[in-house]
Design an enzyme around this catalytic site. Structure first.
Site, PDB file in Angstrom:
ATOM      1  N   GLY A   1     -12.529  24.280  40.900  1.00 56.32           N
ATOM      2  CA  GLY A   1     -13.390  24.400  42.069  1.00 56.32           C
ATOM      3  C   GLY A   1     -13.916  23.074  42.577  1.00 56.32           C
TER       4      GLY A   1
ATOM      5  N   ILE B   1      -9.315  15.370  26.555  1.00 55.47           N
ATOM      6  CA  ILE B   1      -8.313  15.152  25.506  1.00 55.47           C
ATOM      7  C   ILE B   1      -7.307  14.090  25.946  1.00 55.47           C
ATOM      8  CG2 ILE B   1      -8.531  17.496  24.565  1.00 55.47           C
ATOM      9  CD1 ILE B   1      -5.737  18.077  25.820  1.00 55.47           C
ATOM     10  N   ASP B   2      -7.204  13.850  27.261  1.00 59.30           N
ATOM     11  CA  ASP B   2      -6.215  12.877  27.771  1.00 59.30           C
ATOM     12  C   ASP B   2      -6.625  11.434  27.454  1.00 59.30           C
ATOM     13  OD1 ASP B   2      -5.259  15.224  28.844  1.00 59.30           O
ATOM     14  OD2 ASP B   2      -6.040  14.833  30.845  1.00 59.30           O
TER      15      ASP B   2
ATOM     16  N   MET C   1      -0.058  17.744  25.454  1.00 61.75           N
ATOM     17  CA  MET C   1      -0.742  17.506  26.733  1.00 61.75           C
ATOM     18  C   MET C   1      -1.087  16.030  26.888  1.00 61.75           C
ATOM     19  SD  MET C   1      -3.330  20.697  27.240  1.00 61.75           S
ATOM     20  CE  MET C   1      -2.792  22.212  28.004  1.00 61.75           C
TER      21      MET C   1
ATOM     22  N   ARG D   1      14.864  23.228  18.888  1.00 63.51           N
ATOM     23  CA  ARG D   1      13.770  24.159  19.191  1.00 63.51           C
ATOM     24  C   ARG D   1      12.617  23.395  19.838  1.00 63.51           C
ATOM     25  NH1 ARG D   1      17.192  27.221  18.148  1.00 63.51           N
ATOM     26  NH2 ARG D   1      17.172  29.059  16.805  1.00 63.51           N
TER      27      ARG D   1
ATOM     28  N   HIS E   1      -2.958  24.718  25.008  1.00 64.45           N
ATOM     29  CA  HIS E   1      -4.425  24.661  24.954  1.00 64.45           C
ATOM     30  C   HIS E   1      -4.984  24.689  23.537  1.00 64.45           C
ATOM     31  CE1 HIS E   1      -3.472  25.634  29.076  1.00 64.45           C
ATOM     32  NE2 HIS E   1      -4.648  25.132  29.397  1.00 64.45           N
TER      33      HIS E   1
HETATM   34  O1  F6P Z   1      -6.982  17.268  31.433  1.00 69.25           O
HETATM   35  C1  F6P Z   1      -6.938  18.062  30.306  1.00 69.25           C
HETATM   36  C2  F6P Z   1      -5.713  18.942  30.301  1.00 69.25           C
HETATM   37  O2  F6P Z   1      -5.707  19.700  29.095  1.00 69.25           O
HETATM   38  C3  F6P Z   1      -4.382  18.209  30.481  1.00 69.25           C
HETATM   39  O3  F6P Z   1      -3.975  17.544  29.312  1.00 69.25           O
HETATM   40  C4  F6P Z   1      -3.500  19.337  30.943  1.00 69.25           C
HETATM   41  O4  F6P Z   1      -2.427  18.840  31.713  1.00 69.25           O
HETATM   42  C5  F6P Z   1      -4.422  20.168  31.792  1.00 69.25           C
HETATM   43  O5  F6P Z   1      -5.746  19.849  31.382  1.00 69.25           O
HETATM   44  C6  F6P Z   1      -4.215  21.651  31.692  1.00 69.25           C
HETATM   45  O6  F6P Z   1      -5.022  22.288  32.619  1.00 69.25           O
HETATM   46  P1  F6P Z   1      -5.319  23.854  32.626  1.00 69.25           P
HETATM   47  O7  F6P Z   1      -6.427  24.095  31.634  1.00 69.25           O
HETATM   48  O8  F6P Z   1      -5.740  24.123  34.025  1.00 69.25           O
HETATM   49  O9  F6P Z   1      -4.079  24.555  32.228  1.00 69.25           O
END
Ligand code: F6P
Length: 360
Positions: free
Chosen positions: A80, A141-142, A184, A278, A284
């Site tokens: 948002g 986390i990035d 991620m 694989r 998440h």
């Molecule tokens: O920015 C944090 C993050 O977890 C990224 O690493 C990932 O690309 C993105 O958010 C995922 O977003 P969403 O929670 O909208 O799937």
């Protein structure tokens, strides 16, 4: 002790482990040390758009179990943007003035925003527009927020990804497979390179360093020649295909989310090497669960320091971590300096020194 203050705190953007530990530290410092009031704002800035604003008073007895709890008790969203807020009729609307009105309706003296670079940029724009007193705490986390070595959440994500690699060694060896772990991190490869080194991966692909499929497969052949019956690859979600495209999926709002490079590579690697391959998309899971000790520590230090910035009247600043010290930096400077993996830095040299294929 200084004058009494009422401060707000919100979490914005994707959740991660350690947010609650930061909220807890803010309450301890603000209520316990300074005797102020703390209002937790629900669902990022959306809580301030409501009339009355959606808040929860945060007292010391409400934060008992927060140090180790994952997620955020305040709720959050990364969907948002208040300057282009999706409305039920399909249009977008600038709702920044409603957020400013909510801040004033609550009688806030200052607000702490916990967010990544995108959220901090939005919060700063609102604060400038409405003359609000904002202090930032970096989380993601990035780990891509500028000027800080740690953002809350990244260390936990690295721990989770490392544990996944540790587990994959055994199943990969048992079946003589190539296993690809997709992690991620958006455009920054911090999770991939840290977890890849710590977990003993054979190949680590990050967005900052280009690779070729030929050289990647060459690495796998070399391992076979040395009698190794399996290989582990860690790939960061924003790594491009060998023809230069990012791989994405579209979510229910029609927004693009990174994901799928692991499957792309698996097909190419099987075709090139004949190996059974694989893919594991960690997703998440990297954001969930109990924060690591380092994330608890950083979050606690950040929470205390953010409240101290308010006590000193040092607004439009963000707390950060440098050389084992908490520092404060202008939010504008921090978000202007995107923090990617340094291709000449220690981790890249370490990975190469260990014989890991990291691109060319
Ligand atoms: O920015 C944090 C993050 O977890 C990224 O690493 C990932 O690309 C993105 O958010 C995922 O977003 P969403 O929670 O909208 O799937």
């Amino acid at each position: 002790m200084g004058e009494h203050k009422r401060i707000g705190i919100l979490t914005s953007g994707g959740d991660c482990a350690g947010l609650n530990a930061a909220i807890r530290a803010v309450v301890h410092r603000a209520v316990g040390t300074y005797g102020w009031e703390v209002l937790g704002i629900r669902q990022a800035t959306q809580g301030l758009m409501h009339h009355p604003p959606k808040v929860m008073p945060l007292s010391i007895d409400k934060i008992d179990s927060l140090l180790t709890a994952g997620g955020t008790v305040l709720g959050t969203t990364n969907e948002g943007n208040p300057f282009a807020f999706p409305m039920p009729d399909g249009t977008v609307s600038d709702r920044s003035s409603e957020i400013i009105a909510g801040y004033h309706e609550l009688g806030l003296d200052a607000m702490i925003g916990i967010g990544g670079d995108g959220s901090l940029a939005i919060l700063r724009k609102i604060a400038q527009q409405g003359n609000l007193n904002l202090v930032g705490i970096p989380k993601t986390i990035d780990n891509d927020v500028g000027i800080t070595e740690h953002s809350i959440g990244c260390d936990t994500a690295v721990n989770i990804a490392t544990e996944a690699i540790d587990r994959l060694h055994f199943t990969a060896a048992s079946h003589s497979r190539v296993m690809i772990l997709e992690v991620m991190g958006r455009d920054a490869g911090h999770i991939a390179i840290s977890a890849g080194i710590a977990g003993g991966a054979d190949v680590i692909l990050i967005p900052e360093i280009p690779y070729t499929l030929d050289n990647l497969c060459q690495k796998l052949f070399e391992r076979q020649d040395r009698g190794k019956n399996y290989s582990l690859i860690v790939v960061s979600e924003a790594v491009r295909t060998d023809t230069g495209e990012t791989v994405t999926r579209t979510n229910r709002l029609g927004q693009c989310r990174l994901g799928g490079i692991g499957d792309y590579l698996a097909d190419r690697i099987s075709a090139c090497t004949g190996a059974e391959t694989r893919v594991i998309v960690l997703g998440h899971i990297q954001r969930g669960g109990t924060p690591s000790p380092l994330d608890r520590l950083v979050a606690s230090a950040f929470g205390v320091a953010a409240v101290d910035l308010i006590a000193d009247g040092k607004y439009d600043h963000m707390v950060g971590w440098q050389n084992r010290q908490v520092v404060s930096v202008p939010i504008g400077e921090a978000i202007a300096q995107y923090r990617a993996v340094d291709p000449n830095g220690t981790l890249v040299k370490t990975a190469r020194g260990l014989g890991i294929y990291l691109g060319d």
